[in-house]
Design an enzyme around this catalytic site. Structure first.
Site, PDB file in Angstrom:
ATOM      1  N   ALA A  29       1.446   7.389  -8.919  1.00  0.00           N
ATOM      2  CA  ALA A  29       2.823   7.463  -8.862  1.00  0.00           C
ATOM      3  C   ALA A  29       3.083   8.713  -9.648  1.00  0.00           C
ATOM      4  O   ALA A  29       2.167   9.540 -10.293  1.00  0.00           O
ATOM      5  CB  ALA A  29       3.299   6.476  -9.779  1.00  0.00           C
ATOM      6  N   GLY A  70      -0.568   3.703  -7.128  1.00  0.00           N
ATOM      7  CA  GLY A  70       0.297   3.728  -6.122  1.00  0.00           C
ATOM      8  C   GLY A  70      -0.403   4.270  -4.991  1.00  0.00           C
ATOM      9  O   GLY A  70       0.124   3.765  -3.843  1.00  0.00           O
ATOM     10  N   GLU A 100      -2.395   1.139  -3.745  1.00  0.00           N
ATOM     11  CA  GLU A 100      -1.433   0.094  -3.169  1.00  0.00           C
ATOM     12  C   GLU A 100      -0.766   0.613  -1.765  1.00  0.00           C
ATOM     13  O   GLU A 100      -0.554  -0.215  -1.035  1.00  0.00           O
ATOM     14  CB  GLU A 100      -0.093   0.219  -4.262  1.00  0.00           C
ATOM     15  CG  GLU A 100      -0.580  -0.680  -5.491  1.00  0.00           C
ATOM     16  CD  GLU A 100       0.524  -0.539  -6.319  1.00  0.00           C
ATOM     17  OE1 GLU A 100       0.849  -1.850  -6.717  1.00  0.00           O
ATOM     18  OE2 GLU A 100       1.171   0.418  -6.913  1.00  0.00           O
ATOM     19  N   GLU A 122      -3.134   1.633 -13.965  1.00  0.00           N
ATOM     20  CA  GLU A 122      -1.827   1.612 -14.461  1.00  0.00           C
ATOM     21  C   GLU A 122      -2.173   0.913 -16.103  1.00  0.00           C
ATOM     22  O   GLU A 122      -1.368   1.373 -16.852  1.00  0.00           O
ATOM     23  CB  GLU A 122      -0.938   0.520 -13.813  1.00  0.00           C
ATOM     24  CG  GLU A 122      -0.167   1.379 -12.506  1.00  0.00           C
ATOM     25  CD  GLU A 122      -1.539   1.209 -11.300  1.00  0.00           C
ATOM     26  OE1 GLU A 122      -0.976   1.380 -10.236  1.00  0.00           O
ATOM     27  OE2 GLU A 122      -2.506   0.622 -11.453  1.00  0.00           O
TER      28      GLU A 122
END
Length: 698
Positions: free
Chosen positions: A63, A102, A105, A125
């Protein structure tokens, strides 16, 4: 269309390439670029399959952390992932470098994944006090099974391509990401393979659904070291939702968990620590564009505990080392210990079976100082006395090649004094490693008065290359970490004279989150060291001296402030120590009083913060965050408290200054008076963080 992503067509294959240096982080622009281009590829009737890949050195590495805590910008990541997952055409993630957070993901929302052989895939994370918030806790268990998923998510360490292939996270290992992705996409189209949506595939959850202990045992194994932390347990719960709830419900609960952690004090502290570590690598007062010197070979003088550990750190990074001792016997012993350490790690599966031999081959043991001649960096790790160090540095002048960086691994001593004993003070600096040096991440880089900027840049970059966290500090007794620790030690000792017991003080410090209390730490290091040093300086410390006179030197003798059962490192309170303290106080005419845990905590922590304020005022540390980095990576300060200076801001500097003034009067100790900088900030209602902001603005 956004410039950070583009769509190309190779006859029937559409390639969406993200190109947003340096790491293709999922900023609003990147999210928008992926969404627009995937939609365009779906709308193009010529395109039968879509490959999602990245330009530059890596796949999406996570992210955009700078967006955290700011109002969200569309499109939301989950909307992007839904568009990928619900594409009527197969979408293949082609991964190189790292697919993290992310980034992984995004790959998990694709129907297929391929990766290059050196790719790393992970959900880290938890290291920022968070859990994956875009389906990672729901899709990963469906891809690899809950046991590996919980390990990857709760510990946060990535896996390599080989393990990803074996576990089913990727379908194939490919040569180049784009070309490999296109080849794989053609196969999918030719074979008319069904679109595999992880959200709809519960096959790898079946065993844990039938027997939940498979999952709970996996959680217990990976949360052993998570004392005090919230995120690992919240992350484990989220993986549990994948087993217990339908996909959409699990996704909703994951999101709630993510948002709760995002606003938590722990995550704020952990994200602060993340940026503080990066900030520490920027060296204040070095001219822009200063390049480091090349370091192809390192010489380390001294094959004892520190020298051996430092040598291991370099060999771990593939850098050849000449390890130098004064006699064959010490050299052999040092080399033997390194070999044993690596073999033990290999036996535990921490490194490949052939790694010990490969790493030992990088270390060339020699007797005699003249063997430093080929080294670009020389690190002295001899006995911690000024006379010995000066002697080594005066001899280095004859043997070290011109331009070699000369470093001393000292924890207290004055580098300016050491530098005077060579004709090239510009090459001299401190590299203070922490014990055990092959494990501890901190390296205090000590800038002496005459250290050349390029020598400093060299030390910082080589520290990073060997996986250390460098923090540049100035010259003073004990630099940053030990200078602050000395204040804590002084108060710990005084508390024993007032009525506290070692186990009470240590319990308060470990409850706060430190790995050990001051007295257990003294036992581990050996109480005789301080005793000898006190004798040399003609100083008395009646309780510690009495322990040593009774032959209680700590763990090595089975007795110190605590007693230790044979072969055990567990510190057990000892009634004999309480008796000895009582007798010593009676001799001194002192009475014991009840000391509260609150007082112990304040007297352990606030004097260190006070010393930190002096360190900042003197310019020994450039930023409050540098002090925090030293404590996080050198002394085991709990990461969820951000570091002593960050924690002080959260407690409030006004409160800390008032309490210090109170204890200075109560205990008749003028050294506890609030430092001028602390007092000034407290009076103005400011924080240590405001200093960093002011210096940036200035």
């Amino acid at each position: 269309m956004s410039e950070v992503a583009k769509l190309d067509r190779h006859d029937i294959i559409g390639i969406v390439t993200i190109d947003s240096p340096p790491v293709n982080a999922l900023s609003a622009a990147v999210r928008g670029g992926i969404l627009d281009n995937v939609k365009a590829a779906i709308a193009d009737p010529e395109i039968k399959a879509i490959v999602l890949t990245c330009g530059g050195r890596t796949f999406i590495a996570g992210a955009d952390i700078t967006e955290f805590g700011k109002p969200p910008k569309p499109p939301a990541l989950n909307d992007v992932l839904s568009a990928i997952e619900n594409s009527p055409k197969p979408v293949i993630a082609a991964i190189h470098g790292t697919a993290l957070g992310g980034g992984l993901e995004v790959a998990l929302a694709c129907h297929y994944r391929v990766a290059t052989k050196d790719a790393k895939l992970g959900l880290p994370e938890v290291k920022l006090g968070l859990l994956p918030g875009a389906g990672g806790t729901q899709r990963l268990p469906r891809a690899v099974g809950p046991e590996l998923a919980v390990k990857m998510i709760v510990v946060g360490d990535p896996i390599g391509a080989a393990e990803a292939l074996k576990s089913g996270l990727i379908e194939e290992i490919v040569e180049g990401p784009a070309s490999g992705g296109v080849d794989f996409a053609r196969k999918v189209v030719a074979e008319n393979r069904p679109l595999r949506k992880l959200r709809d595939d519960d096959s790898k959850l079946a065993a844990a659904k039938a027997d939940r202990s498979i999952f709970t045992n996996a959680v217990a194994a990976v949360t052993k070291k998570s004392r005090g932390l919230e995120a690992p347990f919240a992350a484990a719960d989220a993986v549990g939702y994948a087993i217990d709830l339908p996909f959409d419900e699990g996704l909703k609960r994951e999101r709630e968990g993510f948002l709760k952690l995002l606003t938590s004090d722990q995550s704020k502290a952990q994200r602060y620590a993340f940026f503080a570590e990066r900030e520490a690598a920027k060296i204040a007062g070095v001219p822009e564009g200063t390049k480091g010197r090349k370091v192809e070979r390192v010489a380390i003088i001294g094959a004892g505990t520190m020298g051996g550990g430092i040598a291991m750190s370099f060999a771990n990074a593939g850098i050849p080392v000449t390890l130098i001792e004064t006699a064959e016997e010490q050299l052999k012993r040092g080399m033997g210990i390194m070999q044993k350490n690596w073999e033990a790690t290999a036996a535990r599966g921490g490194i490949p079976a052939d790694a010990p031999a490969k790493r030992m081959a990088l270390i060339d043991g020699k007797v005699g100082l003249e063997n430093v001649k080929d080294a670009d960096l020389v690190i002295e790790a001899v006995f911690e006395t000024m006379a010995v160090k000066k002697e080594v540095f005066s001899k280095l002048d004859q043997h070290a090649k011109p331009g070699a960086v000369l470093a001393s691994n000292t924890s207290y001593l004055n580098i300016d004094e050491i530098a005077k004993h060579t004709s090239r003070p510009q090459d001299v600096l401190g590299m203070h490693f922490f014990s055990p040096a092959n494990v501890m991440k901190l390296c205090e880089i000590v800038r002496a008065d005459k250290t050349a900027p390029d020598a400093l840049v060299t030390a910082v970059s080589i520290a990073r290359k060997i996986a250390k966290v460098p923090a540049v500090v100035g010259v003073c007794d004990g630099f940053v970490g030990n200078r602050m620790l000395a204040q804590r030690g002084k108060q710990a000792e005084k508390l024993l004279f007032e009525g506290a017991l070692p186990q009470q003080v240590d319990a308060v410090v470990t409850k706060f989150g430190m790995p050990m209390g001051p007295f257990a730490m003294g036992d581990l290091a050996g109480l005789d060291i301080g005793w000898r040093s006190r004798k040399d300086r003609g100083i008395k410390s009646e309780i510690a001296d009495a322990l040593c006179e009774a032959g209680r030197f700590g763990q090595k003798t089975g007795k110190g402030y605590y007693k230790y059962e044979a072969g055990s490192r567990a510190a057990l309170p000892d009634p004999d120590v309480e008796r000895l303290i009582d007798e010593t106080l009676a001799k001194l005419g002192l009475k014991r009083r009840a000391v509260s845990d609150e007082e112990i905590l304040e007297r352990m922590m606030y004097p260190m913060i006070n010393e930190g304020a002096k360190i900042l005022a003197e310019g020994i540390a450039a930023r409050p965050s540098d002090i925090d980095v030293v404590w996080l990576y050198g002394y085991g300060w709990p990461i969820y408290r951000g570091g002593p200076m960050y924690w002080a801001d959260s407690v409030g500097l006004k409160h800390i200054a008032e309490r210090l003034a109170f204890y200075a009067k109560e205990t008749n100790d003028p050294s506890l008076e609030p430092a001028p900088l602390l007092k000034k900030l407290a009076d103005e209602g400011k924080t240590f963080a405001s200093l960093a902001k002011e210096s940036k603005a200035g």
